[in-house]
Design an enzyme around this catalytic site. Structure first.
Site, PDB file in Angstrom:
ATOM      1  N   ASP A  85       0.639  -1.365   0.014  1.00 25.43           N
ATOM      2  CA  ASP A  85      -0.146  -0.138   0.165  1.00 25.43           C
ATOM      3  C   ASP A  85       0.932   0.850   0.283  1.00 25.43           C
ATOM      4  O   ASP A  85       1.852   1.383   1.130  1.00 25.43           O
ATOM      5  CB  ASP A  85      -0.854   0.102   1.318  1.00 25.43           C
ATOM      6  CG  ASP A  85      -2.580   0.941   1.330  1.00 25.43           C
ATOM      7  OD1 ASP A  85      -2.244   2.171   0.134  1.00 25.43           O
ATOM      8  OD2 ASP A  85      -3.367   0.180   1.811  1.00 25.43           O
ATOM      9  N   ASP A  96      -3.294   7.006  -3.080  1.00 21.41           N
ATOM     10  CA  ASP A  96      -3.370   6.237  -2.309  1.00 21.41           C
ATOM     11  C   ASP A  96      -3.661   5.375  -2.294  1.00 21.41           C
ATOM     12  O   ASP A  96      -4.902   4.763  -3.232  1.00 21.41           O
ATOM     13  CB  ASP A  96      -4.446   6.489  -1.388  1.00 21.41           C
ATOM     14  CG  ASP A  96      -4.314   5.738  -0.569  1.00 21.41           C
ATOM     15  OD1 ASP A  96      -3.810   4.047   0.056  1.00 21.41           O
ATOM     16  OD2 ASP A  96      -5.822   5.145   1.240  1.00 21.41           O
ATOM     17  N   HIS A 156     -12.141   5.488   0.854  1.00 21.03           N
ATOM     18  CA  HIS A 156     -12.584   6.468   1.733  1.00 21.03           C
ATOM     19  C   HIS A 156     -12.424   7.990   1.217  1.00 21.03           C
ATOM     20  O   HIS A 156     -12.136   7.287   0.084  1.00 21.03           O
ATOM     21  CB  HIS A 156     -11.230   6.101   3.565  1.00 21.03           C
ATOM     22  CG  HIS A 156     -10.304   6.065   2.759  1.00 21.03           C
ATOM     23  ND1 HIS A 156      -9.390   7.713   2.797  1.00 21.03           N
ATOM     24  CD2 HIS A 156      -9.647   5.944   2.880  1.00 21.03           C
ATOM     25  CE1 HIS A 156      -8.505   6.292   1.653  1.00 21.03           C
ATOM     26  NE2 HIS A 156      -8.809   5.072   2.001  1.00 21.03           N
ATOM     27  N   HIS A 164      -7.098  10.063   5.197  1.00 15.53           N
ATOM     28  CA  HIS A 164      -8.744   9.171   5.880  1.00 15.53           C
ATOM     29  C   HIS A 164      -9.791  10.593   5.309  1.00 15.53           C
ATOM     30  O   HIS A 164      -9.577  11.009   7.012  1.00 15.53           O
ATOM     31  CB  HIS A 164      -8.805   8.599   6.815  1.00 15.53           C
ATOM     32  CG  HIS A 164      -8.142   7.390   6.370  1.00 15.53           C
ATOM     33  ND1 HIS A 164      -7.158   6.624   6.890  1.00 15.53           N
ATOM     34  CD2 HIS A 164      -8.575   6.276   5.458  1.00 15.53           C
ATOM     35  CE1 HIS A 164      -6.328   5.400   6.402  1.00 15.53           C
ATOM     36  NE2 HIS A 164      -7.092   5.467   5.646  1.00 15.53           N
ATOM     37  N   GLU A 189     -10.887   1.415  -1.640  1.00 15.32           N
ATOM     38  CA  GLU A 189     -10.247  -0.056  -1.367  1.00 15.32           C
ATOM     39  C   GLU A 189     -11.078  -1.333  -1.193  1.00 15.32           C
ATOM     40  O   GLU A 189     -11.863  -1.059  -0.183  1.00 15.32           O
ATOM     41  CB  GLU A 189      -9.135   0.440  -0.722  1.00 15.32           C
ATOM     42  CG  GLU A 189      -9.273   0.855   0.998  1.00 15.32           C
ATOM     43  CD  GLU A 189      -8.318   0.864   1.757  1.00 15.32           C
ATOM     44  OE1 GLU A 189      -7.476   0.433   2.419  1.00 15.32           O
ATOM     45  OE2 GLU A 189      -8.037   2.245   2.110  1.00 15.32           O
ATOM     46  N   GLU A 282      -6.426  -1.469  -4.534  1.00 14.95           N
ATOM     47  CA  GLU A 282      -7.179   0.166  -3.798  1.00 14.95           C
ATOM     48  C   GLU A 282      -6.557   1.492  -4.920  1.00 14.95           C
ATOM     49  O   GLU A 282      -5.594   1.139  -5.591  1.00 14.95           O
ATOM     50  CB  GLU A 282      -6.621   0.437  -2.259  1.00 14.95           C
ATOM     51  CG  GLU A 282      -6.737   2.154  -2.590  1.00 14.95           C
ATOM     52  CD  GLU A 282      -6.486   2.865  -0.717  1.00 14.95           C
ATOM     53  OE1 GLU A 282      -5.827   2.556  -0.341  1.00 14.95           O
ATOM     54  OE2 GLU A 282      -6.891   3.167  -0.053  1.00 14.95           O
TER      55      GLU A 282
HETATM   56 MN    MN Z   1      -3.686   3.363   1.099  1.00 15.72          MN
HETATM   57 MN    MN Z   2      -6.707   4.236   1.725  1.00 11.31          MN
END
Ligand code: MN
Ligand code: MN
Length: 297
Positions: A85, A96, A156, A164, A189, A282
């Site tokens: 990630d 992200d 998110h 977030h 994600e 994601e």
């Molecule tokens: Mn992530």
């Molecule tokens: Mn994320």
């Protein structure tokens, strides 16, 4: 959303793609995850304004929030299901994005299910769609693969300098008629598993984030706080990044003081409750009539 902001999201996304391509090329039996994380973060720092969080390298039932420790000896082995990630920021605008690999294999059913769910989400997301509609869609796609979603991890919203945001899109249908607005940025994600589909907090904590600067007593705590304010800001940081501040023991004491005073927050590793392996996919999506997926290779 202004054009310059979209360009910054796109730039962060481009760098995240380069980081993902590099990361994938390094994943094989025998790779030391400490070296891998250091190299990925170096690539990001050279090209972007910085990381949006430490590279997470989470293996098998460890599902998220594992960033290699100081002197981490973990190596990848054939058959490991590894989730990478990656967070990149350009002027605080974030990419992200995550992918999974089963080491030594071309694919894995859990990876296919997670990727399929993210791809279907991207196909369907438009301004005005509700969280309920999107969460129901994701659940349906994951279950159609005969696997479970990890229910307490969600997609998110993303804001400048904030990984977030307020909006949460879980992988199981929830009753929430809130509409997703045009111009929203989402870190969408999905995690999949053959297990029960819940994660619980594990140890040791390797990732932290600033909450609010408070007075602290230890000299090392003050050095760390200064680093946070000057370098990491509101972005999560790795314990490993602080290895030159002091001895490992003093570092742990200082981090403890910072947590207990409410200065920083802990992100402990998340482990699947039934100790089953998990996969993750994601992408960062800007919601428009024609959505922009900044991180998609
Ligand atoms: Mn992530
Ligand atoms: Mn994320």
């Amino acid at each position: 959303m202004e054009k310059e902001i979209i360009e910054k999201y796109k730039k962060a996304g481009e760098i995240s793609k380069q980081a993902k391509i590099f990361a994938r090329s390094q994943i094989k039996d025998g790779t030391k995850i400490l070296d891998l994380a250091d190299k990925i973060e170096k690539l990001i720092r050279e090209k972007a304004d910085g990381t949006a969080f430490p590279v997470n390298i989470s293996i098998n039932d460890i599902t998220a929030h594992y960033a290699p420790d100081i002197n981490d000896e973990t190596i990848l082995k054939n058959g490991d299901l590894v989730k990478i990630d990656i967070g990149v920021q350009v002027d605080g605008y974030i990419a992200d994005t995550a992918f999974s690999v089963c080491v030594g294999e071309k694919s894995h059913p859990l990876i296919k299910a997670a990727e399929d769910a993210v791809n279907k989400f991207i196909q369907e997301i438009r301004p005005g769609k509700t969280i309920e509609e999107m969460s129901a869609l994701v659940e349906e796609v994951v279950l159609s693969h005969g696997v479970n979603p990890v229910r307490n991890l969600a997609g998110h919203s993303i804001e400048q300098y904030l990984v977030h945001g307020n909006i949460s899109i879980p992988p199981t249908k929830i009753t929430n008629k809130q509409q997703i607005k045009e111009g929203a940025a989402l870190g969408f994600e999905v995690f999949t598993t053959n297990g029960e589909g819940w994660v619980k907090e594990s140890s040791p904590t390797l990732i932290y984030m600033l909450l609010y600067p408070k007075p602290v007593r230890l000299r090392e705590s003050r050095i760390i706080l200064e680093k946070i304010v000057n370098e990491y800001k509101t972005f999560p940081f790795a314990k490993r990044w602080l290895k030159d501040v002091t001895s490992p023991l003093r570092l742990q004491l200082a981090l403890r003081e910072l947590v207990n005073s409410g200065t920083i927050k802990e992100y402990p590793p998340l482990r699947e409750k039934s100790n089953a392996i998990t996969a993750q996919a994601e992408e960062t999506v800007l919601v428009f009539d024609k959505p922009i997926v900044t991180t998609k290779i």
